[in-house]
Design an enzyme around this catalytic site. Structure first.
Site, PDB file in Angstrom:
ATOM      1  N   SER A  23     -39.817  14.009  22.452  1.00 24.15           N
ATOM      2  CA  SER A  23     -41.232  13.723  22.273  1.00 24.15           C
ATOM      3  C   SER A  23     -41.778  13.000  23.500  1.00 24.15           C
ATOM      4  O   SER A  23     -41.061  12.221  24.142  1.00 24.15           O
ATOM      5  CB  SER A  23     -41.417  12.843  21.031  1.00 24.15           C
ATOM      6  OG  SER A  23     -42.754  12.807  20.619  1.00 24.15           O
ATOM      7  N   PRO A  24     -43.048  13.245  23.860  1.00 26.97           N
ATOM      8  CA  PRO A  24     -43.625  12.527  25.008  1.00 26.97           C
ATOM      9  C   PRO A  24     -43.676  11.022  24.755  1.00 26.97           C
ATOM     10  O   PRO A  24     -44.134  10.589  23.697  1.00 26.97           O
ATOM     11  CB  PRO A  24     -45.023  13.130  25.141  1.00 26.97           C
ATOM     12  CG  PRO A  24     -45.309  13.768  23.829  1.00 26.97           C
ATOM     13  CD  PRO A  24     -43.998  14.181  23.256  1.00 26.97           C
ATOM     14  N   CYS A  26     -44.790   7.435  26.752  1.00 32.02           N
ATOM     15  CA  CYS A  26     -45.381   6.794  27.924  1.00 32.02           C
ATOM     16  C   CYS A  26     -44.436   5.753  28.511  1.00 32.02           C
ATOM     17  O   CYS A  26     -43.841   4.954  27.781  1.00 32.02           O
ATOM     18  CB  CYS A  26     -46.708   6.141  27.552  1.00 32.02           C
ATOM     19  SG  CYS A  26     -48.019   7.334  27.195  1.00 32.02           S
ATOM     20  N   ALA A  58     -47.611  11.535  27.993  1.00 32.82           N
ATOM     21  CA  ALA A  58     -49.051  11.773  28.061  1.00 32.82           C
ATOM     22  C   ALA A  58     -49.505  11.610  29.505  1.00 32.82           C
ATOM     23  O   ALA A  58     -49.444  10.521  30.074  1.00 32.82           O
ATOM     24  CB  ALA A  58     -49.791  10.790  27.153  1.00 32.82           C
ATOM     25  N   GLN A 100     -47.299  16.998  28.452  1.00 36.02           N
ATOM     26  CA  GLN A 100     -48.426  16.729  27.559  1.00 36.02           C
ATOM     27  C   GLN A 100     -49.642  16.339  28.394  1.00 36.02           C
ATOM     28  O   GLN A 100     -49.591  15.370  29.155  1.00 36.02           O
ATOM     29  CB  GLN A 100     -48.081  15.605  26.577  1.00 36.02           C
ATOM     30  CG  GLN A 100     -49.159  15.374  25.532  1.00 36.02           C
ATOM     31  CD  GLN A 100     -48.837  14.209  24.619  1.00 36.02           C
ATOM     32  OE1 GLN A 100     -48.819  13.060  25.050  1.00 36.02           O
ATOM     33  NE2 GLN A 100     -48.573  14.493  23.354  1.00 36.02           N
ATOM     34  N   TYR A 183     -56.765   9.202  20.607  1.00 37.47           N
ATOM     35  CA  TYR A 183     -57.261   9.488  21.945  1.00 37.47           C
ATOM     36  C   TYR A 183     -58.427  10.476  21.862  1.00 37.47           C
ATOM     37  O   TYR A 183     -58.857  10.866  20.778  1.00 37.47           O
ATOM     38  CB  TYR A 183     -56.119   9.959  22.838  1.00 37.47           C
ATOM     39  CG  TYR A 183     -55.032   8.905  22.973  1.00 37.47           C
ATOM     40  CD1 TYR A 183     -55.353   7.623  23.417  1.00 37.47           C
ATOM     41  CD2 TYR A 183     -53.716   9.164  22.615  1.00 37.47           C
ATOM     42  CE1 TYR A 183     -54.375   6.639  23.523  1.00 37.47           C
ATOM     43  CE2 TYR A 183     -52.734   8.178  22.717  1.00 37.47           C
ATOM     44  CZ  TYR A 183     -53.068   6.919  23.167  1.00 37.47           C
ATOM     45  OH  TYR A 183     -52.111   5.945  23.257  1.00 37.47           O
ATOM     46  N   ARG A 231     -50.675  18.702  19.960  1.00 36.84           N
ATOM     47  CA  ARG A 231     -50.262  17.596  19.090  1.00 36.84           C
ATOM     48  C   ARG A 231     -51.480  17.061  18.368  1.00 36.84           C
ATOM     49  O   ARG A 231     -52.521  16.798  18.981  1.00 36.84           O
ATOM     50  CB  ARG A 231     -49.596  16.472  19.894  1.00 36.84           C
ATOM     51  CG  ARG A 231     -49.378  15.206  19.063  1.00 36.84           C
ATOM     52  CD  ARG A 231     -48.435  14.206  19.696  1.00 36.84           C
ATOM     53  NE  ARG A 231     -47.045  14.535  19.346  1.00 36.84           N
ATOM     54  CZ  ARG A 231     -46.019  13.692  19.488  1.00 36.84           C
ATOM     55  NH1 ARG A 231     -46.210  12.477  19.962  1.00 36.84           N
ATOM     56  NH2 ARG A 231     -44.796  14.058  19.168  1.00 36.84           N
ATOM     57  N   ARG A 333     -38.086   7.433  19.866  1.00 29.73           N
ATOM     58  CA  ARG A 333     -37.272   6.205  19.979  1.00 29.73           C
ATOM     59  C   ARG A 333     -35.773   6.492  19.923  1.00 29.73           C
ATOM     60  O   ARG A 333     -34.986   5.828  20.596  1.00 29.73           O
ATOM     61  CB  ARG A 333     -37.681   5.209  18.894  1.00 29.73           C
ATOM     62  CG  ARG A 333     -39.041   4.570  19.140  1.00 29.73           C
ATOM     63  CD  ARG A 333     -39.464   3.684  17.973  1.00 29.73           C
ATOM     64  NE  ARG A 333     -40.715   3.005  18.240  1.00 29.73           N
ATOM     65  CZ  ARG A 333     -41.932   3.536  18.088  1.00 29.73           C
ATOM     66  NH1 ARG A 333     -42.041   4.801  17.683  1.00 29.73           N
ATOM     67  NH2 ARG A 333     -43.024   2.842  18.343  1.00 29.73           N
TER      68      ARG A 333
END
Length: 365
Positions: A23-24, A26, A58, A100, A183, A231, A333
């Site tokens: 998963s993206p 940051c 992202a 992403q 966002y 997403r 995570r």
């Protein structure tokens, strides 16, 4: 043949070797928007670890689209050049490189989480943030807000289009449109953040217009043989007022398929500090992906659905795919804790997976 965690997933002409996706996440560690050796090692190690698809974080499509001044970006050719070596390495390890594309909207111009996460004042290098409408307090703090004009919205669409062109030139196989977590594109979808009265506000059709137009713009420049992901936040987790919910997400899914999306990456929340998460245990967001996937099947839309949220154990992830609850799983995570999770999971599930030749002497027998 029953699909399982370590079976390939074919989207258009791209074959993803297994259903475990990074998963993206940051990193807030990019000077002037350009990824560094940190990003090469961070993402590259997950490819070495056997993930079927590795999604870069992202990545802002414009300077004002950054969450923090330290976010990665792809609004310049120089940034794309730095991404190219990372995409190439991910591909060399047998994983599919993905990125992403994002605009933070009114959640932009903040300090990094470990620096407090508060808005960065204009006089300290912050910037006026873009939003669907009006001034809006973020966690109680006011910040200068630019309510986007129709021309401004057109500029955002073009920023996504140009970013996709650069991502393709950099060697990415998959482009994901970020329309989740409060966002900009999620802000347009949700009545919590959008009180416009023009063609981009009010009705469901109007509120979802921007995410559909952005998806179409990305699809127009992305090759026909390569997939586009979107997403979404399936729900705002707000029940006491009008908000975005699973029913609207299910309704949106086939429209995104029509716009050119091949996979819906289903997450949740992020639009407001007023959200209330009903449950945060294992697979806590899976029911949303499952509901959307069932609706997609009912209406005959051609779009895959992936799930995130509290996925940590091999048998758990295997059951999600094998029981047709989602087409793939995305983990964040757990990949921070264990970069080589797929290699260990395959061993635990008695599945064969290719190990890097340099590591084969450590492969369990």
């Amino acid at each position: 043949m029953v699909d399982h965690l370590f079976s390939p997933l074919s989207l258009r002409d791209t074959e993803i070797p297994n259903r475990v996706f990074v998963s993206p996440m940051c990193q807030y560690s990019a000077p002037e928007g350009a990824p560094t050796d940190w990003h090469l090692v961070h993402l590259g190690s997950r490819a070495v670890g056997g993930a079927g698809l590795v999604m870069a974080e992202a990545t802002a499509v414009s300077p004002e689209g950054r969450i923090t001044p330290h976010d990665t970006g792809i609004w310049t050719d120089e940034q794309a050049d730095e991404w190219a070596r990372i995409a190439e390495f991910i591909d060399s390890q047998g994983s599919v490189p993905a990125i992403q594309l994002a605009h933070a909207g009114r959640k932009a111009s903040t300090h990094r989480p470990w620096d407090g996460g508060d808005p960065v004042p204009i006089e300290e290098g912050g910037w006026e943030v873009d939003a669907p409408s009006g001034p809006y307090p973020r966690d109680g703090d006011e910040h200068p807000t630019n309510s986007l004009s129709t021309d401004g919205i057109g500029g955002v669409i073009e920023d996504f289009r140009a970013a996709a062109e650069r991502a393709l030139a950099a060697g990415f196989e998959v482009a994901e449109v970020h329309a989740a977590h409060g966002y900009l594109l999620h802000e347009f979808c949700s009545p919590v953040a959008n009180d416009r009265d023009d063609e981009y506000g009010g009705s469901f059709e109007n509120r979802t217009r921007l995410v559909r137009e952005v998806t179409e713009a990305v699809r127009e420049v992305w090759p026909d043989d390569k997939p586009v992901f979107v997403r979404i936040s399936a729900t705002d987790w707000i029940d006491d007022r009008e908000s975005w919910d699973v029913e609207q997400s299910a309704r949106l899914a086939p429209l995104l398929a029509e716009a050119g999306a091949d996979l819906l990456d289903v997450s949740a929340g992020g639009i407001s500090p007023a959200q209330e998460v009903p449950y945060a245990g294992p697979s806590y967001q899976l029911p949303y992906a499952e509901a959307i996937r069932e609706h997609v099947a009912e209406v005959g839309a051609d779009i895959a659905v992936a799930s995130v949220g509290g996925i940590t154990e091999p048998e758990q992830a295997e059951a999600i795919v094998a029981n047709d609850r989602a087409d793939a799983v995305l983990m964040a995570r757990e990949f921070l804790r264990s970069p080589y999770w797929p290699l260990h999971a395959a061993d635990e599930l008695d599945e064969e997976i290719e190990w890097p030749v340099q590591y084969r002497r450590a492969k369990p027998r």
